[in-house]
Design a protein around this motif. Structure first.
Motif, PDB file in Angstrom:
ATOM      1  N   GLY A 105       0.842  -1.188   0.000  1.00 61.41           N
ATOM      2  CA  GLY A 105       0.000   0.000   0.000  1.00 61.41           C
ATOM      3  C   GLY A 105       0.877   1.237   0.000  1.00 61.41           C
ATOM      4  N   PRO A 106       0.296   2.417  -0.047  1.00 62.48           N
ATOM      5  CA  PRO A 106       1.107   3.633  -0.095  1.00 62.48           C
ATOM      6  C   PRO A 106       2.035   3.795   1.105  1.00 62.48           C
ATOM      7  N   ALA A 107       1.537   3.478   2.300  1.00 64.31           N
ATOM      8  CA  ALA A 107       2.372   3.607   3.497  1.00 64.31           C
ATOM      9  C   ALA A 107       3.478   2.557   3.501  1.00 64.31           C
ATOM     10  N   THR A 108       3.157   1.367   3.021  1.00 59.57           N
ATOM     11  CA  THR A 108       4.158   0.307   2.938  1.00 59.57           C
ATOM     12  C   THR A 108       5.265   0.700   1.975  1.00 59.57           C
ATOM     13  N   LEU A 109       4.892   1.303   0.856  1.00 58.00           N
ATOM     14  CA  LEU A 109       5.891   1.722  -0.120  1.00 58.00           C
ATOM     15  C   LEU A 109       6.775   2.838   0.432  1.00 58.00           C
ATOM     16  N   LYS A 110       6.155   3.825   1.064  1.00 57.34           N
ATOM     17  CA  LYS A 110       6.936   4.948   1.601  1.00 57.34           C
ATOM     18  C   LYS A 110       7.896   4.469   2.686  1.00 57.34           C
ATOM     19  N   TYR A 111       7.456   3.507   3.480  1.00 57.29           N
ATOM     20  CA  TYR A 111       8.283   3.040   4.589  1.00 57.29           C
ATOM     21  C   TYR A 111       8.803   1.625   4.342  1.00 57.29           C
ATOM     22  N   PRO A 127       1.504   8.053  12.585  1.00 59.73           N
ATOM     23  CA  PRO A 127       0.560   9.092  12.147  1.00 59.73           C
ATOM     24  C   PRO A 127       0.636   9.380  10.648  1.00 59.73           C
ATOM     25  N   ASP A 128       1.843   9.314  10.078  1.00 62.73           N
ATOM     26  CA  ASP A 128       1.981   9.544   8.646  1.00 62.73           C
ATOM     27  C   ASP A 128       1.375   8.391   7.858  1.00 62.73           C
ATOM     28  N   LYS A 129       1.508   7.173   8.360  1.00 64.51           N
ATOM     29  CA  LYS A 129       0.867   6.031   7.708  1.00 64.51           C
ATOM     30  C   LYS A 129      -0.648   6.187   7.711  1.00 64.51           C
ATOM     31  N   VAL A 130      -1.194   6.650   8.821  1.00 59.33           N
ATOM     32  CA  VAL A 130      -2.638   6.861   8.918  1.00 59.33           C
ATOM     33  C   VAL A 130      -3.082   7.891   7.885  1.00 59.33           C
ATOM     34  N   ARG A 131      -2.314   8.979   7.761  1.00 61.47           N
ATOM     35  CA  ARG A 131      -2.632  10.014   6.772  1.00 61.47           C
ATOM     36  C   ARG A 131      -2.680   9.438   5.361  1.00 61.47           C
ATOM     37  N   LEU A 132      -1.674   8.656   5.001  1.00 58.85           N
ATOM     38  CA  LEU A 132      -1.610   8.075   3.668  1.00 58.85           C
ATOM     39  C   LEU A 132      -2.742   7.080   3.430  1.00 58.85           C
ATOM     40  N   ASN A 133      -3.047   6.272   4.438  1.00 62.58           N
ATOM     41  CA  ASN A 133      -4.089   5.268   4.276  1.00 62.58           C
ATOM     42  C   ASN A 133      -5.483   5.889   4.211  1.00 62.58           C
ATOM     43  N   CYS A 134      -5.696   6.970   4.934  1.00 63.83           N
ATOM     44  CA  CYS A 134      -6.976   7.681   4.840  1.00 63.83           C
ATOM     45  C   CYS A 134      -7.133   8.303   3.456  1.00 63.83           C
ATOM     46  N   TYR A 135      -6.047   8.853   2.934  1.00 67.63           N
ATOM     47  CA  TYR A 135      -6.092   9.417   1.580  1.00 67.63           C
ATOM     48  C   TYR A 135      -6.402   8.310   0.572  1.00 67.63           C
ATOM     49  N   TYR A 136      -5.808   7.154   0.764  1.00 66.48           N
ATOM     50  CA  TYR A 136      -6.051   6.016  -0.122  1.00 66.48           C
ATOM     51  C   TYR A 136      -7.538   5.645  -0.118  1.00 66.48           C
ATOM     52  N   TYR A 137      -8.149   5.606   1.060  1.00 65.41           N
ATOM     53  CA  TYR A 137      -9.569   5.260   1.161  1.00 65.41           C
ATOM     54  C   TYR A 137     -10.443   6.303   0.457  1.00 65.41           C
ATOM     55  N   ARG A 138     -10.121   7.565   0.641  1.00 65.22           N
ATOM     56  CA  ARG A 138     -10.962   8.652   0.118  1.00 65.22           C
ATOM     57  C   ARG A 138     -10.729   8.932  -1.363  1.00 65.22           C
ATOM     58  N   HIS A 139      -9.642   8.435  -1.911  1.00 66.06           N
ATOM     59  CA  HIS A 139      -9.332   8.658  -3.333  1.00 66.06           C
ATOM     60  C   HIS A 139      -9.004   7.320  -4.000  1.00 66.06           C
ATOM     61  N   TYR A 140      -9.813   6.309  -3.719  1.00 63.30           N
ATOM     62  CA  TYR A 140      -9.500   4.965  -4.212  1.00 63.30           C
ATOM     63  C   TYR A 140      -9.500   4.901  -5.737  1.00 63.30           C
ATOM     64  N   SER A 141      -8.506   4.192  -6.266  1.00 64.17           N
ATOM     65  CA  SER A 141      -8.395   3.970  -7.701  1.00 64.17           C
ATOM     66  C   SER A 141      -7.865   2.561  -7.940  1.00 64.17           C
ATOM     67  N   PHE A 142      -8.618   1.767  -8.701  1.00 64.32           N
ATOM     68  CA  PHE A 142      -8.175   0.412  -9.012  1.00 64.32           C
ATOM     69  C   PHE A 142      -6.871   0.447  -9.813  1.00 64.32           C
ATOM     70  N   CYS A 143      -6.758   1.407 -10.723  1.00 65.06           N
ATOM     71  CA  CYS A 143      -5.534   1.527 -11.521  1.00 65.06           C
ATOM     72  C   CYS A 143      -4.330   1.831 -10.629  1.00 65.06           C
ATOM     73  N   LYS A 144      -4.546   2.664  -9.600  1.00 63.03           N
ATOM     74  CA  LYS A 144      -3.456   2.972  -8.673  1.00 63.03           C
ATOM     75  C   LYS A 144      -3.074   1.730  -7.873  1.00 63.03           C
ATOM     76  N   ASP A 145      -4.052   0.884  -7.551  1.00 63.60           N
ATOM     77  CA  ASP A 145      -3.757  -0.392  -6.887  1.00 63.60           C
ATOM     78  C   ASP A 145      -2.767  -1.205  -7.714  1.00 63.60           C
ATOM     79  N   ILE A 146      -3.063  -1.352  -9.005  1.00 65.27           N
ATOM     80  CA  ILE A 146      -2.195  -2.137  -9.886  1.00 65.27           C
ATOM     81  C   ILE A 146      -0.807  -1.521  -9.954  1.00 65.27           C
ATOM     82  N   GLU A 147      -0.752  -0.192 -10.037  1.00 62.45           N
ATOM     83  CA  GLU A 147       0.537   0.495 -10.088  1.00 62.45           C
ATOM     84  C   GLU A 147       1.346   0.237  -8.824  1.00 62.45           C
ATOM     85  N   MET A 148       0.686   0.250  -7.660  1.00 64.63           N
ATOM     86  CA  MET A 148       1.406   0.028  -6.402  1.00 64.63           C
ATOM     87  C   MET A 148       1.868  -1.418  -6.262  1.00 64.63           C
TER      88      MET A 148
END
Length: 217
Positions: free
Chosen positions: A136-142, A179-200
């Motif tokens: 996920g986005p937080a996993t990638l960043k960290y 806290p930064d992981k929470v921020r990224l994961n909340c953004y992921y939920y609110r701006h979900y994109s299947f294409c972004k899933d595949i990219e990640m």
């Protein structure tokens, strides 16, 4: 998110069918190189809607340790063979089963031990509307989280901090990283994109960065 779940079922099933032979090999090597304990590490984690589920991984730590959920690069609890499993993410392969049965997803917030996601307040609880993910986005960043925490611990100790390593590491995780992981994961939920899933997913496998929430992760 029906397309997300259908993808999870199909991809995890194909993945398990393709790599099932890896499981007995790794399990045997763990028993040989890390005797005295099981090959698999099973632990209760907080899942979608705050429900607990059993998360499955290959064991990478010694059997007897202090149980802290925050690990550091060079952590004495992590065996040399376990460090290799963690570095190449082989320890997470059993999570394909958790994805198949619906406890996890390929992309989402990492599954937390009780005391983190289940304690979130207000809008941050959007994280609990998601199935935990392998990446996920937080996993990638960290992706180098252990090394980041280790560097912070070393810096604090060099400045004269005499607290135990795990206490310093937990403080850094709880105050800065989580806290930064929470921020990224909340953004992921609110701006979900299947294409972004595949990219990640491809970013995780191939090791490149992707743009997410206005930054490169």
């Amino acid at each position: 998110m029906l397309s997300k779940r259908l993808f999870d079922i199909a991809a995890s099933l194909v993945g398990l069918l393709l790599i099932w032979w890896v499981f007995p090999i790794v399990a045997i090597l763990i028993r040989i190189k890390m005797p005295g304990g099981p090959s698999f590490f099973c632990q209760k984690r907080v899942g979608k809607d705050g429900r607990l589920f059993t998360c499955h991984k290959f064991r990478s730590m010694t059997v007897n340790h202090n149980g802290s959920s925050v690990s550091v690069a060079g952590d004495s609890r992590i065996t040399p063979f376990g460090a290799k499993l963690r570095h190449y993410k082989i320890d997470e392969l059993p999570e394909l089963w958790d994805v198949l049965i619906g406890n996890m997803s390929f992309v989402g917030p990492r599954p937390d031990v009780p005391g983190y996601a289940d304690k979130l307040q207000g809008a941050d609880r959007d994280v609990l509307k998601l199935r935990p993910g392998i990446t996920g986005p937080a996993t990638l960043k960290y992706r180098l989280e252990d090394e980041m925490i280790s560097a912070y611990v070393a810096k604090c100790q060099a400045e004269g901090d005499t607290r135990p390593m795990q206490e310093i590491a937990t403080e850094y995780n709880d105050a800065i990283i989580y806290p930064d992981k929470v921020r990224l994961n909340c953004y992921y939920y609110r701006h979900y994109s299947f294409c972004k899933d595949i990219e990640m997913i491809f970013a995780t496998v191939l090791g490149f960065k992707v743009k997410f929430a206005g930054e490169m992760v």
